[in-house]
Design a protein around this motif. Structure first.
Motif, PDB file in Angstrom:
ATOM      1  N   ASP A 110      46.038   5.709   0.772  1.00  0.00           N
ATOM      2  CA  ASP A 110      45.927   5.888  -0.676  1.00  0.00           C
ATOM      3  C   ASP A 110      47.240   6.381  -1.269  1.00  0.00           C
ATOM      4  O   ASP A 110      47.990   7.124  -0.630  1.00  0.00           O
ATOM      5  CB  ASP A 110      44.832   6.907  -1.014  1.00  0.00           C
ATOM      6  CG  ASP A 110      43.437   6.420  -0.650  1.00  0.00           C
ATOM      7  OD1 ASP A 110      43.281   5.204  -0.432  1.00  0.00           O
ATOM      8  OD2 ASP A 110      42.521   7.264  -0.589  1.00  0.00           O
ATOM      9  N   ASP A 111      47.507   5.959  -2.511  1.00  0.00           N
ATOM     10  CA  ASP A 111      48.617   6.514  -3.278  1.00  0.00           C
ATOM     11  C   ASP A 111      48.081   7.704  -4.075  1.00  0.00           C
ATOM     12  O   ASP A 111      47.148   7.550  -4.869  1.00  0.00           O
ATOM     13  CB  ASP A 111      49.198   5.476  -4.232  1.00  0.00           C
ATOM     14  CG  ASP A 111      49.857   4.326  -3.494  1.00  0.00           C
ATOM     15  OD1 ASP A 111      50.630   4.594  -2.559  1.00  0.00           O
ATOM     16  OD2 ASP A 111      49.585   3.161  -3.841  1.00  0.00           O
ATOM     17  N   VAL A 112      48.663   8.882  -3.868  1.00  0.00           N
ATOM     18  CA  VAL A 112      48.208  10.106  -4.535  1.00  0.00           C
ATOM     19  C   VAL A 112      49.412  10.767  -5.189  1.00  0.00           C
ATOM     20  O   VAL A 112      50.369  11.146  -4.511  1.00  0.00           O
ATOM     21  CB  VAL A 112      47.545  11.077  -3.539  1.00  0.00           C
ATOM     22  CG1 VAL A 112      47.064  12.327  -4.254  1.00  0.00           C
ATOM     23  CG2 VAL A 112      46.381  10.396  -2.815  1.00  0.00           C
ATOM     24  N   LEU A 113      49.372  10.899  -6.519  1.00  0.00           N
ATOM     25  CA  LEU A 113      50.470  11.486  -7.280  1.00  0.00           C
ATOM     26  C   LEU A 113      49.938  12.677  -8.082  1.00  0.00           C
ATOM     27  O   LEU A 113      48.811  12.648  -8.563  1.00  0.00           O
ATOM     28  CB  LEU A 113      51.087  10.438  -8.209  1.00  0.00           C
ATOM     29  CG  LEU A 113      51.597   9.174  -7.505  1.00  0.00           C
ATOM     30  CD1 LEU A 113      51.987   8.116  -8.512  1.00  0.00           C
ATOM     31  CD2 LEU A 113      52.775   9.505  -6.601  1.00  0.00           C
ATOM     32  N   HIS A 114      50.780  13.683  -8.231  1.00  0.00           N
ATOM     33  CA  HIS A 114      50.335  14.956  -8.813  1.00  0.00           C
ATOM     34  C   HIS A 114      51.239  15.361  -9.971  1.00  0.00           C
ATOM     35  O   HIS A 114      52.453  15.136  -9.939  1.00  0.00           O
ATOM     36  CB  HIS A 114      50.368  16.038  -7.720  1.00  0.00           C
ATOM     37  CG  HIS A 114      49.958  17.390  -8.184  1.00  0.00           C
ATOM     38  ND1 HIS A 114      50.671  18.533  -7.883  1.00  0.00           N
ATOM     39  CD2 HIS A 114      48.912  17.804  -8.949  1.00  0.00           C
ATOM     40  CE1 HIS A 114      50.080  19.583  -8.410  1.00  0.00           C
ATOM     41  NE2 HIS A 114      49.015  19.171  -9.075  1.00  0.00           N
ATOM     42  N   GLU A 120      47.659  22.912 -16.106  1.00  0.00           N
ATOM     43  CA  GLU A 120      46.508  22.139 -15.651  1.00  0.00           C
ATOM     44  C   GLU A 120      47.002  21.052 -14.706  1.00  0.00           C
ATOM     45  O   GLU A 120      48.091  20.500 -14.895  1.00  0.00           O
ATOM     46  CB  GLU A 120      45.782  21.512 -16.844  1.00  0.00           C
ATOM     47  CG  GLU A 120      45.215  22.532 -17.810  1.00  0.00           C
ATOM     48  CD  GLU A 120      44.830  21.929 -19.151  1.00  0.00           C
ATOM     49  OE1 GLU A 120      44.113  22.608 -19.910  1.00  0.00           O
ATOM     50  OE2 GLU A 120      45.257  20.784 -19.441  1.00  0.00           O
ATOM     51  N   ASP A 121      46.195  20.762 -13.686  1.00  0.00           N
ATOM     52  CA  ASP A 121      46.575  19.775 -12.679  1.00  0.00           C
ATOM     53  C   ASP A 121      45.979  18.413 -12.996  1.00  0.00           C
ATOM     54  O   ASP A 121      44.794  18.306 -13.363  1.00  0.00           O
ATOM     55  CB  ASP A 121      46.083  20.215 -11.298  1.00  0.00           C
ATOM     56  CG  ASP A 121      46.808  21.446 -10.795  1.00  0.00           C
ATOM     57  OD1 ASP A 121      47.932  21.295 -10.294  1.00  0.00           O
ATOM     58  OD2 ASP A 121      46.244  22.552 -10.901  1.00  0.00           O
ATOM     59  N   LEU A 122      46.789  17.372 -12.833  1.00  0.00           N
ATOM     60  CA  LEU A 122      46.329  15.996 -12.947  1.00  0.00           C
ATOM     61  C   LEU A 122      46.673  15.277 -11.649  1.00  0.00           C
ATOM     62  O   LEU A 122      47.788  15.430 -11.118  1.00  0.00           O
ATOM     63  CB  LEU A 122      46.991  15.259 -14.113  1.00  0.00           C
ATOM     64  CG  LEU A 122      46.585  15.636 -15.539  1.00  0.00           C
ATOM     65  CD1 LEU A 122      47.269  16.937 -15.969  1.00  0.00           C
ATOM     66  CD2 LEU A 122      46.950  14.513 -16.511  1.00  0.00           C
ATOM     67  N   LEU A 173      41.960  12.404 -11.867  1.00  0.00           N
ATOM     68  CA  LEU A 173      41.275  13.675 -11.621  1.00  0.00           C
ATOM     69  C   LEU A 173      42.028  14.745 -12.395  1.00  0.00           C
ATOM     70  O   LEU A 173      43.245  14.894 -12.239  1.00  0.00           O
ATOM     71  CB  LEU A 173      41.270  14.001 -10.122  1.00  0.00           C
ATOM     72  CG  LEU A 173      40.594  12.958  -9.218  1.00  0.00           C
ATOM     73  CD1 LEU A 173      41.035  13.149  -7.774  1.00  0.00           C
ATOM     74  CD2 LEU A 173      39.093  13.053  -9.335  1.00  0.00           C
ATOM     75  N   HIS A 174      41.316  15.481 -13.232  1.00  0.00           N
ATOM     76  CA  HIS A 174      41.949  16.428 -14.158  1.00  0.00           C
ATOM     77  C   HIS A 174      41.222  17.768 -14.053  1.00  0.00           C
ATOM     78  O   HIS A 174      40.000  17.830 -14.192  1.00  0.00           O
ATOM     79  CB  HIS A 174      41.848  15.876 -15.583  1.00  0.00           C
ATOM     80  CG  HIS A 174      42.784  16.516 -16.563  1.00  0.00           C
ATOM     81  ND1 HIS A 174      42.959  17.873 -16.668  1.00  0.00           N
ATOM     82  CD2 HIS A 174      43.601  15.970 -17.508  1.00  0.00           C
ATOM     83  CE1 HIS A 174      43.838  18.138 -17.621  1.00  0.00           C
ATOM     84  NE2 HIS A 174      44.244  17.000 -18.146  1.00  0.00           N
ATOM     85  N   SER A 175      41.973  18.827 -13.806  1.00  0.00           N
ATOM     86  CA  SER A 175      41.336  20.136 -13.651  1.00  0.00           C
ATOM     87  C   SER A 175      40.631  20.575 -14.923  1.00  0.00           C
ATOM     88  O   SER A 175      39.606  21.258 -14.867  1.00  0.00           O
ATOM     89  CB  SER A 175      42.381  21.188 -13.242  1.00  0.00           C
ATOM     90  OG  SER A 175      43.381  21.332 -14.238  1.00  0.00           O
ATOM     91  N   ASP A 176      41.161  20.181 -16.098  1.00  0.00           N
ATOM     92  CA  ASP A 176      40.537  20.587 -17.357  1.00  0.00           C
ATOM     93  C   ASP A 176      39.252  19.823 -17.626  1.00  0.00           C
ATOM     94  O   ASP A 176      38.490  20.185 -18.524  1.00  0.00           O
ATOM     95  CB  ASP A 176      41.517  20.383 -18.517  1.00  0.00           C
ATOM     96  CG  ASP A 176      41.066  21.077 -19.783  1.00  0.00           C
ATOM     97  OD1 ASP A 176      40.648  22.251 -19.685  1.00  0.00           O
ATOM     98  OD2 ASP A 176      41.115  20.461 -20.866  1.00  0.00           O
ATOM     99  N   LEU A 177      38.999  18.760 -16.850  1.00  0.00           N
ATOM    100  CA  LEU A 177      37.756  17.992 -16.958  1.00  0.00           C
ATOM    101  C   LEU A 177      36.844  18.303 -15.780  1.00  0.00           C
ATOM    102  O   LEU A 177      35.980  17.491 -15.423  1.00  0.00           O
ATOM    103  CB  LEU A 177      38.066  16.493 -17.015  1.00  0.00           C
ATOM    104  CG  LEU A 177      38.963  16.040 -18.174  1.00  0.00           C
ATOM    105  CD1 LEU A 177      39.294  14.556 -18.045  1.00  0.00           C
ATOM    106  CD2 LEU A 177      38.304  16.322 -19.512  1.00  0.00           C
ATOM    107  N   VAL A 231      39.999  10.231 -22.800  1.00  0.00           N
ATOM    108  CA  VAL A 231      40.734  11.435 -22.427  1.00  0.00           C
ATOM    109  C   VAL A 231      41.972  11.558 -23.303  1.00  0.00           C
ATOM    110  O   VAL A 231      42.801  10.652 -23.360  1.00  0.00           O
ATOM    111  CB  VAL A 231      41.144  11.400 -20.939  1.00  0.00           C
ATOM    112  CG1 VAL A 231      41.941  12.652 -20.580  1.00  0.00           C
ATOM    113  CG2 VAL A 231      39.919  11.276 -20.048  1.00  0.00           C
ATOM    114  N   ILE A 232      42.094  12.672 -23.989  1.00  0.00           N
ATOM    115  CA  ILE A 232      43.236  12.928 -24.851  1.00  0.00           C
ATOM    116  C   ILE A 232      44.384  13.462 -24.001  1.00  0.00           C
ATOM    117  O   ILE A 232      44.201  14.359 -23.170  1.00  0.00           O
ATOM    118  CB  ILE A 232      42.862  13.939 -25.946  1.00  0.00           C
ATOM    119  CG1 ILE A 232      41.722  13.385 -26.803  1.00  0.00           C
ATOM    120  CG2 ILE A 232      44.071  14.273 -26.816  1.00  0.00           C
ATOM    121  CD1 ILE A 232      41.136  14.392 -27.762  1.00  0.00           C
ATOM    122  N   LEU A 233      45.596  12.927 -24.224  1.00  0.00           N
ATOM    123  CA  LEU A 233      46.774  13.307 -23.456  1.00  0.00           C
ATOM    124  C   LEU A 233      47.845  13.880 -24.372  1.00  0.00           C
ATOM    125  O   LEU A 233      47.814  13.662 -25.589  1.00  0.00           O
ATOM    126  CB  LEU A 233      47.343  12.085 -22.730  1.00  0.00           C
ATOM    127  CG  LEU A 233      46.388  11.257 -21.866  1.00  0.00           C
ATOM    128  CD1 LEU A 233      47.065   9.946 -21.470  1.00  0.00           C
ATOM    129  CD2 LEU A 233      45.972  12.032 -20.627  1.00  0.00           C
TER     130      LEU A 233
END
Length: 263
Positions: free
Chosen positions: A160-164, A171-173, A187-191, A233-235
């Motif tokens: 898998d490709d996993v980017l942070h 907040e982590d995305l 995947l969003h920590s605020d969600l 999702v608002i960015l």
């Protein structure tokens, strides 16, 4: 302790007992072997015994003041309970349970051990395999993605490709792309780490979104036409630019995988 040591040593694993006067929440260090050779895989074990460990659904080991060391150490901690009436040993991965509780913003006071998690001569190989697989996630290049997976409550495969990304609110995305899938997962920590399926065409920067009329936007986004979004999702602009770069870097991973032909 003697029952567990005997079981492990009969299968040629190396057991080192820790001085009981030092209460660090670990009684044994176990080095696993395979075919008579050292593997280099080591775990820590907290051993408990007696009727006080019994619970309605099995057994339990109190975390007490060990939560930080059991969750944050470089070597995972397992709990093993000995039931004196059945003479059975039962186990659980304490580190995994603590990290799961942290992800769910809960405080784990007791490590739960199932009454079906029996540890004996027949099941020891499965226990060793489980422990070594868990250890493998914290080795080498897998360490970062293992930590991200534990944080978000998912398990990434090696392909898998996993980017942070960490935004200015700390907040982590996490951008997660599986090979051959036409979409990625955000995947969003605020969600609360709820997985959101995303595709490049869903990414809208302010200039594009502002061209839409308010009634053409999804209900949660009306009145925010100038704000970058992906789906509902608002960015902020930095998150949108990062997601655009993620999609660009992983474009080839979304191509369908070739299926081997059969005659």
């Amino acid at each position: 302790m003697n029952a567990l040591r005997s079981l492990l040593e009969q299968h040629d694993h190396i057991v080192q007992e820790i001085d009981g006067q030092n209460d660090f929440g670990e009684d044994l260090h176990v080095t696993f072997t395979e075919d008579g050779r050292f593997t280099g895989d080591v775990i820590k074990i907290q051993v408990k015994g007696g009727k006080s460990s019994r619970r309605a659904s099995g057994y339990g080991v109190r975390v007490a003041h060990h939560s930080v060391t059991w969750a944050n150490g470089n070597v995972p901690v397992f709990c093993v309970v000995h039931d004196p009436e059945t003479n059975g040993l039962y186990w659980a991965n304490a580190t995994s349970q603590l990290l799961r509780a942290r992800r769910e913003r809960a405080v784990l006071r007791t490590v739960a051990i199932s009454a079906t998690a029996l540890l004996d001569h027949e099941t020891l190989a499965d226990f060793v395999s489980s422990a070594r697989n868990y250890l493998g996630r914290y080795r080498g290049n897998h360490a970062i993605r293992a930590q991200l997976g534990e944080t978000a409550g998912v398990e990434f495969s090696a392909s898998d490709d996993v980017l942070h990304f960490v935004n200015d609110c700390f907040e982590d995305l996490i951008f997660w792309q599986r090979r051959g899938e036409g979409f990625a997962t955000l995947l969003h920590s605020d969600l609360d780490w709820e997985p959101r399926r995303i595709t490049p065409d869903m990414l809208r920067f302010g200039a594009l979104a502002s061209e839409l009329k308010g009634d053409e936007l999804p209900e949660p986004l009306r009145g925010l036409a100038g704000v970058p979004t992906i789906g509902d999702v608002i960015l902020d602009i930095a998150e949108a630019m990062w997601l655009g770069a993620c999609f660009s870097a992983t474009e080839w991973s979304r191509r369908p995988t070739r299926q081997s032909s059969t005659v």
